[in-house]
Design an enzyme around this catalytic site. Sequence first.
Site, PDB file in Angstrom:
ATOM      1  N   HIS A  36     -10.066 -15.745  -5.371  1.00  0.00           N
ATOM      2  CA  HIS A  36      -9.270 -15.082  -6.404  1.00  0.00           C
ATOM      3  C   HIS A  36      -7.882 -15.688  -6.506  1.00  0.00           C
ATOM      4  CE1 HIS A  36     -12.233 -11.889  -6.632  1.00  0.00           C
ATOM      5  NE2 HIS A  36     -12.084 -11.614  -5.347  1.00  0.00           N
ATOM      6  N   GLY A  38      -4.162 -15.287  -6.844  1.00  0.00           N
ATOM      7  CA  GLY A  38      -3.354 -14.127  -6.459  1.00  0.00           C
ATOM      8  C   GLY A  38      -3.663 -13.630  -5.060  1.00  0.00           C
ATOM      9  N   GLU A 186      -0.938   4.787   3.946  1.00  0.00           N
ATOM     10  CA  GLU A 186      -1.060   4.798   2.482  1.00  0.00           C
ATOM     11  C   GLU A 186      -2.394   5.385   2.051  1.00  0.00           C
ATOM     12  OE1 GLU A 186       1.931   1.101   1.316  1.00  0.00           O
ATOM     13  OE2 GLU A 186      -0.212   0.930   0.863  1.00  0.00           O
ATOM     14  N   GLY A 269      -4.965  -3.382  11.620  1.00  0.00           N
ATOM     15  CA  GLY A 269      -4.292  -4.668  11.534  1.00  0.00           C
ATOM     16  C   GLY A 269      -5.137  -5.731  10.870  1.00  0.00           C
ATOM     17  N   HIS A 443      26.766   7.841 -10.052  1.00  0.00           N
ATOM     18  CA  HIS A 443      26.419   9.259  -9.878  1.00  0.00           C
ATOM     19  C   HIS A 443      25.850   9.797 -11.190  1.00  0.00           C
ATOM     20  CE1 HIS A 443      26.774  13.458  -8.590  1.00  0.00           C
ATOM     21  NE2 HIS A 443      27.255  13.694  -9.805  1.00  0.00           N
TER      22      HIS A 443
END
Length: 464
Positions: A36, A38, A186, A269, A443
């Site tokens: 792929h 990307g 996530e 991992g 602000h």
Amino acid sequence: MQDFDVVVVGAGPGGYVAAIRAAQLGMKTAIVEKEHMGGVCLNWGCIPTKALLRTAEVKHLIDHAEEFGLKVAKPEIMLDKVVERSRKIAGQLAAGIKHLMKKNKITVLEGHGSLKGKSILSVKDNTGKTEDIKAKHIILATGARARTLPHLEVDGDIVWTARHAMTPKTMPKSLVIVGSGAIGIEFASFYRTLGVEVTVIEMIDRILPQEDPEISALALKNFEKQGIKFVLSATVEKLEKTQNSAKVFVKTAKGQEIFEASNVILAIGIIGNTENLGLENTKAKVEKNQIQTNEWCQTAESGLYAIGDVAGAPWLAHKASHEAIICVEKIAGLPGVHPLNKLNIPGCTYSLPQVASIGLTEEKAKAEGRAIKVGRFPYIGNGKAIALGDSEGLVKTIFDAKTGELLGAHMIGAEVTELIQGFGIAKTLETTEADLMHTIFPHPTLSEMMHESVLNAFGRTIHI
């Protein structure tokens, strides 16, 4: 045999950036990609997961709509549409990378690249046809894949890696997630927000191990409030699959406990893609599935380089892209090229709430024997956060007490993955507390908390 100045192997966020920069600098460039454009990040990582998490954010807002004076019907989750949107976004961006290759006149070779010796790369396409090409400089950007364990066999049906978790055919009834790093958290956040029962198992005594312990503790408290269960200081001993579920046997402080779920996600991992690259035909060294490089991304083989995940931690797309620029500009002999300072790499977790950090944690700064000043400012003291309905969170800053150097920043709360770059710029510019104190923050914004946290470190906070 085609002859190039630079050939890049792998078209992820390290590889395609390296190819573009090389072409920009006038070098004849080719890129080799077997799957792929990307890479994993764009197709199966960073981008599609953020699309999924955006769906979770929208549902979260709908669930709390009445707090904003709006009455909204209970949302119905159309899982196929959720996945379809994520895949469409990934596809759109992959097409964009192809366009960039064409725009920069980069030769794209589809296939698997392997080294035949100094300056020679063999490219084998999907039909088995092989072509040898020559290059003065070869950059390996082959990325990494999900780490698996022999006793936790992935089948894509009941036991998933991140890739499977992104494209579920049906919504899992319950989940056990092994690992509480950014990827595990996530997915825990995404699926829990969509109503799935989630249990996270972590080997050490806290979640998000790379983060400042104070931020980890706040994250744990917030996620538990949402109903995510955590089993810490625990080791998965074995897994037994039935037709529709899995039993996960876990060694905890209480002894062996069994957790049952319809699906299991392994988020333990990643491991570098160093195999079948022909590295044995070079002087390049591999340790723990990472190609060893110097500060300029050079391997022990002259003219051979490695960048991104395959060259080691931190395993982040933006680290790969930055290494790509350093590597290519060094090859081109540009003046003013600087080695990568890993302490200036921000890390982000796109959960609800978000987590972001850069530089030293308080724990590491103390371990280095530094005298430090620590500032904190809570979201509840910020008007914009209250107006947004996101008043839980913290901005924490760490300074060298003697020099005023910004050593680190650690944040949890709404939009911290956007805010962290302010501290990234500050660290690149070697900013002191005085510079930050004299900076005018607009602000009302969430960014004001960054200012207040700095002020707090030196006893000058205004709003708490």
